[in-house]
Design a protein around this motif. Structure first.
Motif, PDB file in Angstrom:
ATOM      1  N   PHE A 129       0.839  -1.204   0.000  1.00  0.00           N
ATOM      2  CA  PHE A 129       0.000   0.000   0.000  1.00  0.00           C
ATOM      3  C   PHE A 129       0.876   1.257   0.000  1.00  0.00           C
ATOM      4  O   PHE A 129       0.618   2.211  -0.749  1.00  0.00           O
ATOM      5  N   ALA A 130       1.919   1.273   0.836  1.00  0.00           N
ATOM      6  CA  ALA A 130       2.804   2.431   0.922  1.00  0.00           C
ATOM      7  C   ALA A 130       3.577   2.620  -0.379  1.00  0.00           C
ATOM      8  O   ALA A 130       3.786   3.753  -0.838  1.00  0.00           O
ATOM      9  N   GLN A 131       4.022   1.514  -0.998  1.00  0.00           N
ATOM     10  CA  GLN A 131       4.709   1.598  -2.291  1.00  0.00           C
ATOM     11  C   GLN A 131       3.781   2.180  -3.349  1.00  0.00           C
ATOM     12  O   GLN A 131       4.171   3.046  -4.132  1.00  0.00           O
ATOM     13  N   ASN A 132       2.533   1.710  -3.359  1.00  0.00           N
ATOM     14  CA  ASN A 132       1.555   2.199  -4.328  1.00  0.00           C
ATOM     15  C   ASN A 132       1.232   3.682  -4.103  1.00  0.00           C
ATOM     16  O   ASN A 132       1.068   4.451  -5.063  1.00  0.00           O
ATOM     17  N   ASP A 133       1.174   4.087  -2.833  1.00  0.00           N
ATOM     18  CA  ASP A 133       0.895   5.490  -2.505  1.00  0.00           C
ATOM     19  C   ASP A 133       2.008   6.403  -3.025  1.00  0.00           C
ATOM     20  O   ASP A 133       1.737   7.438  -3.641  1.00  0.00           O
ATOM     21  N   LEU A 134       3.264   6.004  -2.800  1.00  0.00           N
ATOM     22  CA  LEU A 134       4.398   6.800  -3.271  1.00  0.00           C
ATOM     23  C   LEU A 134       4.454   6.820  -4.800  1.00  0.00           C
ATOM     24  O   LEU A 134       4.739   7.863  -5.416  1.00  0.00           O
TER      25      LEU A 134
END
Length: 282
Positions: A129-134
Motif C-alpha cells: 500500500f505504501a509503495q503504491n501510494d508513493l
C-alpha cells in the motif's frame, strides 16, 4: 496368499509414508542469473558446478556456478556468487546480477517496509500500500519531476520477484544491484517505522436547575454531572526517505509526522517528496 497381500499392504503404506515425508521436506532454492528459481535438494558443490535433484526424483543435475546468482539453503543460510572475468567462485559479498536493459532518466519505486519497531513485525499488505501510494504521488507530479519518468509498478515488482527480493530483504540488497535488476538509473527507497500507544480522555457534562424563593434572595440549585471516558489510539511514525541516482545517494531525510493519527505517515511522504532534488515547483 495372505502373506503376499500383507506384504503388498506394507509396501503401499511405506510408499505413502515416504511420499508424505518427501512432500513435507524443506527444499534448497537456486536463484539463477536469468531470475529463474529452482527448488531442489543440493547434493554436491564445487568451485565450478552445483549438483542437485528435483523433488521426487533421484536424477542428479549439474549446473555451472556461472549461471547462479544466489542459493538459499533449506537450513536458512544463503550464499551469493560473484563472477568476474571468467573466474567463478562463491562469494559472501555482493552477488553479480545480470543487468536488465537500462532505461535512462527512469525512476523506480521500491517496496516500502512498514515495520512495528516494538515487535519488528512487517506488514506485507501495508508495504504494498505504501509503495503504491508513493508511486501514485510521483505519477501525479510527473510534470514536476521531468525529465524523469516513473517505471510501471508491475514491471518493478515482477523483476524484483524474479530476483527473489521483497519487502523483507529489500534493505539488504545493494542499490547498484537493484539498478541492474530494474534497469533504471534512479531509485526512491522509503521505510515506515511506527509504534502504537493508547490514552484515555475524560469529558464531563454539567446540567442543573435553579430555583428562586419568593423573596428573591435565596437560590436553590440541583446540579447533575456526567463523565464519559474514551480510549484513544495513537500512532507514532518515523518515515525514512532516500533517493539514488547512478548508485549515489542524492537525498536522505527522516521525518516524524506532527499528528499521531493512523495515516499521518502519508503526509510526511508528500512533504519529503516535494523537497527532494528531483522535484521542481511549477
Amino acid at each position: 496368499m495372505k502373506s503376499k497381500k500383507s506384504l503388498l499392504v506394507i509396501l503401499m503404506l511405506f510408499a505413502v509414508v515416504f511420499s508424505f515425508a518427501q512432500g513435507g521436506k524443506k527444499l534448497d532454492k537456486i536463484i539463477k542469473r536469468d531470475y529463474q528459481i529452482i527448488e531442489c535438494t543440493i547434493s554436491k558443490m564445487s568451485d565450478k558446478t552445483v549438483e542437485y535433484s528435483l523433488p521426487g526424483e533421484t536424477l542428479q543435475i549439474s549446473l555451472d556456478v556461472s549461471q547462479i546468482a544466489r542459493i538459499d539453503f533449506a537450513s536458512g543460510r544463503s550464499q551469493t556468487f560473484d563472477v568476474n572475468s571468467g573466474n567463478s567462485s562463491p562469494s559472501s559479498g555482493s552477488s553479480a546480477i545480470t543487468a536488465s536493459q537500462m532505461k535512462p532518466n527512469t525512476i523506480a519505486v521500491l517496496p516500502v517496509p512498514y515495520v512495528n519497531s516494538d515487535t519488528q513485525e512487517s506488514s506485507e499488505d501495508m508495504a504494498k500500500f505504501a509503495q503504491n501510494d508513493l508511486y501514485n504521488k510521483l505519477l501525479d507530479k510527473s510534470s514536476n519531476i521531468f525529465p524523469l519518468t516513473v517505471q510501471d509498478l508491475r514491471t518493478t515488482n515482477s523483476l524484483l520477484h524474479k530476483a527473489g527480493i521483497d519487502h523483507n530483504n529489500i534493505d539488504e540488497t545493494p542499490i547498484d544491484d537493484l539498478e541492474k535488476i530494474l534497469g533504471v538509473d534512479n531509485i526512491v527507497a522509503a521505510k515506515v517505522s511506527y509504534t502504537i500507544g493508547t490514552g484515555a480522555t475524560a469529558t464531563t457534562y454539567n446540567s442543573g436547575n435553579a430555583k428562586v424563593s419568593d423573596n428573591n434572595k435565596k437560590v436553590k440549585t440541583s446540579d447533575i454531572s456526567t463523565t464519559t471516558s474514551n480510549n484513544q489510539t495513537y500512532y507514532y511514525y518515523t518515515v525514512y526517505f532516500d533517493m539514488y541516482k547512478n548508485k549515489d545517494k542524492i537525498y536522505s531525510q527522516t521525518r516524524k509526522p506532527f499528528l499521531a493519527v493512523k495515516d499521518s505517515w502519508m503526509d510526511s511522504v508528500t512533504y519529503l517528496l516535494k523537497r527532494s532534488p528531483i522535484y521542481v515547483k511549477k
